[in-house]
Scaffold this motif. Sequence first.
Motif, PDB file in Angstrom:
ATOM      1  N   PRO A  92       0.817  -1.230   0.000  1.00 50.34           N
ATOM      2  CA  PRO A  92       0.000   0.000   0.000  1.00 50.34           C
ATOM      3  C   PRO A  92       0.839   1.264   0.000  1.00 50.34           C
ATOM      4  CG  PRO A  92      -0.007  -1.063   2.165  1.00 50.34           C
ATOM      5  CD  PRO A  92       0.663  -2.014   1.226  1.00 50.34           C
ATOM      6  N   GLY A  93       0.896   1.923  -1.166  1.00 48.85           N
ATOM      7  CA  GLY A  93       1.539   3.215  -1.277  1.00 48.85           C
ATOM      8  C   GLY A  93       3.046   3.216  -1.192  1.00 48.85           C
ATOM      9  N   GLN A  94       3.696   2.047  -1.244  1.00 45.01           N
ATOM     10  CA  GLN A  94       5.136   2.008  -1.043  1.00 45.01           C
ATOM     11  C   GLN A  94       5.900   1.406  -2.222  1.00 45.01           C
ATOM     12  OE1 GLN A  94       4.397   0.551   3.398  1.00 45.01           O
ATOM     13  NE2 GLN A  94       6.567   0.873   3.035  1.00 45.01           N
ATOM     14  N   ALA A  95       5.219   1.007  -3.286  1.00 45.11           N
ATOM     15  CA  ALA A  95       5.903   0.372  -4.412  1.00 45.11           C
ATOM     16  C   ALA A  95       6.982   1.293  -4.966  1.00 45.11           C
ATOM     17  CB  ALA A  95       4.908   0.013  -5.515  1.00 45.11           C
ATOM     18  N   GLY A  96       8.170   0.724  -5.150  1.00 52.28           N
ATOM     19  CA  GLY A  96       9.290   1.483  -5.665  1.00 52.28           C
ATOM     20  C   GLY A  96      10.250   1.964  -4.597  1.00 52.28           C
ATOM     21  N   ALA A  97       9.851   1.905  -3.314  1.00 48.05           N
ATOM     22  CA  ALA A  97      10.778   2.289  -2.246  1.00 48.05           C
ATOM     23  C   ALA A  97      11.973   1.339  -2.278  1.00 48.05           C
ATOM     24  CB  ALA A  97      10.084   2.233  -0.894  1.00 48.05           C
ATOM     25  N   ARG A  98      13.142   1.884  -2.049  1.00 47.74           N
ATOM     26  CA  ARG A  98      14.361   1.096  -2.265  1.00 47.74           C
ATOM     27  C   ARG A  98      15.350   1.302  -1.119  1.00 47.74           C
ATOM     28  NH1 ARG A  98      15.681   3.543  -6.337  1.00 47.74           N
ATOM     29  NH2 ARG A  98      14.755   2.271  -7.967  1.00 47.74           N
ATOM     30  N   ARG A  99      16.081   0.213  -0.776  1.00 50.49           N
ATOM     31  CA  ARG A  99      17.137   0.293   0.225  1.00 50.49           C
ATOM     32  C   ARG A  99      18.324  -0.523  -0.271  1.00 50.49           C
ATOM     33  NH1 ARG A  99      17.980   1.891   5.410  1.00 50.49           N
ATOM     34  NH2 ARG A  99      19.078   0.533   6.896  1.00 50.49           N
ATOM     35  N   VAL A 100      19.514   0.035  -0.149  1.00 55.00           N
ATOM     36  CA  VAL A 100      20.741  -0.633  -0.570  1.00 55.00           C
ATOM     37  C   VAL A 100      21.470  -1.104   0.682  1.00 55.00           C
ATOM     38  CG1 VAL A 100      22.919  -0.394  -1.813  1.00 55.00           C
ATOM     39  CG2 VAL A 100      20.878   0.820  -2.609  1.00 55.00           C
ATOM     40  N   ILE A 101      21.826  -2.397   0.696  1.00 51.94           N
ATOM     41  CA  ILE A 101      22.421  -3.005   1.883  1.00 51.94           C
ATOM     42  C   ILE A 101      23.750  -3.650   1.524  1.00 51.94           C
ATOM     43  CG2 ILE A 101      22.135  -4.711   3.727  1.00 51.94           C
ATOM     44  CD1 ILE A 101      19.033  -3.789   1.896  1.00 51.94           C
ATOM     45  N   TRP A 102      24.792  -3.294   2.277  1.00 49.29           N
ATOM     46  CA  TRP A 102      26.079  -3.959   2.146  1.00 49.29           C
ATOM     47  C   TRP A 102      26.154  -5.097   3.153  1.00 49.29           C
ATOM     48  CZ3 TRP A 102      25.188   0.682   0.283  1.00 49.29           C
ATOM     49  CH2 TRP A 102      25.858   1.081  -0.872  1.00 49.29           C
ATOM     50  N   ALA A 103      27.022  -6.088   2.882  1.00 50.19           N
ATOM     51  CA  ALA A 103      27.107  -7.253   3.752  1.00 50.19           C
ATOM     52  C   ALA A 103      27.498  -6.858   5.170  1.00 50.19           C
ATOM     53  CB  ALA A 103      28.113  -8.268   3.190  1.00 50.19           C
ATOM     54  N   SER A 104      28.319  -5.824   5.313  1.00 48.74           N
ATOM     55  CA  SER A 104      28.743  -5.338   6.623  1.00 48.74           C
ATOM     56  C   SER A 104      29.327  -3.951   6.433  1.00 48.74           C
ATOM     57  CB  SER A 104      29.787  -6.272   7.244  1.00 48.74           C
ATOM     58  OG  SER A 104      30.942  -6.336   6.414  1.00 48.74           O
ATOM     59  N   GLU A 105      29.643  -3.296   7.524  1.00 49.36           N
ATOM     60  CA  GLU A 105      30.318  -2.015   7.411  1.00 49.36           C
ATOM     61  C   GLU A 105      31.709  -2.239   6.852  1.00 49.36           C
ATOM     62  OE1 GLU A 105      28.221   0.704  10.830  1.00 49.36           O
ATOM     63  OE2 GLU A 105      30.292   0.054  11.074  1.00 49.36           O
ATOM     64  N   THR A 106      32.079  -1.454   5.856  1.00 49.77           N
ATOM     65  CA  THR A 106      33.363  -1.650   5.196  1.00 49.77           C
ATOM     66  C   THR A 106      34.094  -0.330   5.074  1.00 49.77           C
ATOM     67  OG1 THR A 106      32.257  -1.419   3.060  1.00 49.77           O
ATOM     68  CG2 THR A 106      32.606  -3.646   3.856  1.00 49.77           C
ATOM     69  N   ALA A 107      35.417  -0.418   5.115  1.00 47.41           N
ATOM     70  CA  ALA A 107      36.235   0.785   4.995  1.00 47.41           C
ATOM     71  C   ALA A 107      36.176   1.319   3.581  1.00 47.41           C
ATOM     72  CB  ALA A 107      37.677   0.467   5.373  1.00 47.41           C
ATOM     73  N   GLN A 108      35.969   2.617   3.446  1.00 50.53           N
ATOM     74  CA  GLN A 108      35.927   3.279   2.152  1.00 50.53           C
ATOM     75  C   GLN A 108      36.826   4.509   2.223  1.00 50.53           C
ATOM     76  OE1 GLN A 108      34.349   2.165  -0.478  1.00 50.53           O
ATOM     77  NE2 GLN A 108      33.453   0.420   0.578  1.00 50.53           N
ATOM     78  N   PRO A 109      37.246   5.044   1.071  1.00 49.90           N
ATOM     79  CA  PRO A 109      38.006   6.298   1.110  1.00 49.90           C
ATOM     80  C   PRO A 109      37.224   7.370   1.858  1.00 49.90           C
ATOM     81  CG  PRO A 109      38.072   5.333  -1.081  1.00 49.90           C
ATOM     82  CD  PRO A 109      37.090   4.515  -0.284  1.00 49.90           C
ATOM     83  N   GLY A 110      37.849   7.945   2.860  1.00 44.08           N
ATOM     84  CA  GLY A 110      37.187   8.990   3.620  1.00 44.08           C
ATOM     85  C   GLY A 110      36.428   8.502   4.831  1.00 44.08           C
TER      86      GLY A 110
END
Length: 384
Positions: A138-156
């Motif tokens: 109901p009213g939420q089609a298209g909502a999106r979430r991106v999930i990584w396997a765990s917290e990972t070190a990135q530049p910065g």
Amino acid sequence: MRDILGRITKWWEAGDTFGLATVVRTYRSAPRDPGAALAVSSAASATAGHEVVGSVSGGCVEGAVYELSLDVCQAGEPVLETYGVSDDDAFAVGLTCGGIIDIFVEPVDQARFPELGEIAAAVERGEPVAVATVIAGPGQAGARRVIWASETAQPGGWHSGASGTLGSARLDAAVDDDVRGMLAQGLTGIRRYGADGERRGDELSVFVNSFAPAPRMLVFGAIDFAAAVARVGKFLGYHVTVCDARKVFATASRFPDADEVVVEWPHRFLAAADVDARTVICVLTHDPKFDVPLLEVALRTPAGYIGAMGSRRTHDDRLARLREVGLTEAELTRLRSPIGLDLGARTPEETAVSIAAELIQLRWGGTGHPLTSTEGRIHHQFAG
């Protein structure tokens, strides 16, 4: 979507809008698995029209999905569409194989999908990442979430582990937990929840598209059979490593299809390697000084497939030696030896095909019999 990610990322970087159609569910003999995708650029050239990449059905409903993708780009709202065989009209758009597929079509651009570039970069690095999208609710089609396997070190700094929301913090938390489990197994599919993340509810359908790194194939023994196995392993989508203690044989020039060639004693390399339930181990040395200590390590790993080359006499001798070093009968039953299905293979290439056939059979639960001698569905559900 992985197959078309490079192209659609270029559209996204250029600021274009495109329709992205993804197979989210299949029934019976559907030609493509969940996650298969087709994209249609909304920008048309005077000579070639709208650019299309990918496939959702091997040609059966591509024309209809093409038109729907353009409509979705125009309307700006996602659509969940079902395609199957129509009993009333044999000429209706449908699947000639008799299957049914659900396809989620959504408009994509930088504003609607700001994480796409980051996802493409993660896939390029071999970092596990998944996209969870509400496809019905109901009213939420298209909502999106991106999930990584765990917290990972990135530049910065450190990656936060997830971005975007599906509607509420409780729903996000429930989906995050489930998705990380799916990522660990490389699984793509639908999960259902209540409106606020209740696992007993079914108001919301969430499609999880997992981009896990390619499963590993570890090939031990730098022989001509290993070159053929590496070739077919790469063709099947594995990250292939060839390992042998003999430097003169373990060279990149002899194994051009392998992702890496390692000079090391096999059991030492395996003891330090990352092995999970998707890992394939092929022991082609058929030399006791190599394969006994190697299999002693291999049979105590969680690898999904452990096969060893050799005659039946070699196999019996190998089992006796492995019992002497303390392996249990339960551990020994995991060993596939002689390796491969009984196809009558003789050449290295034929043997590689027999090994590939066994891997496919174990993955999907097939019988290994000719299809002409079997009945029922051709495409099996995921078995392991």
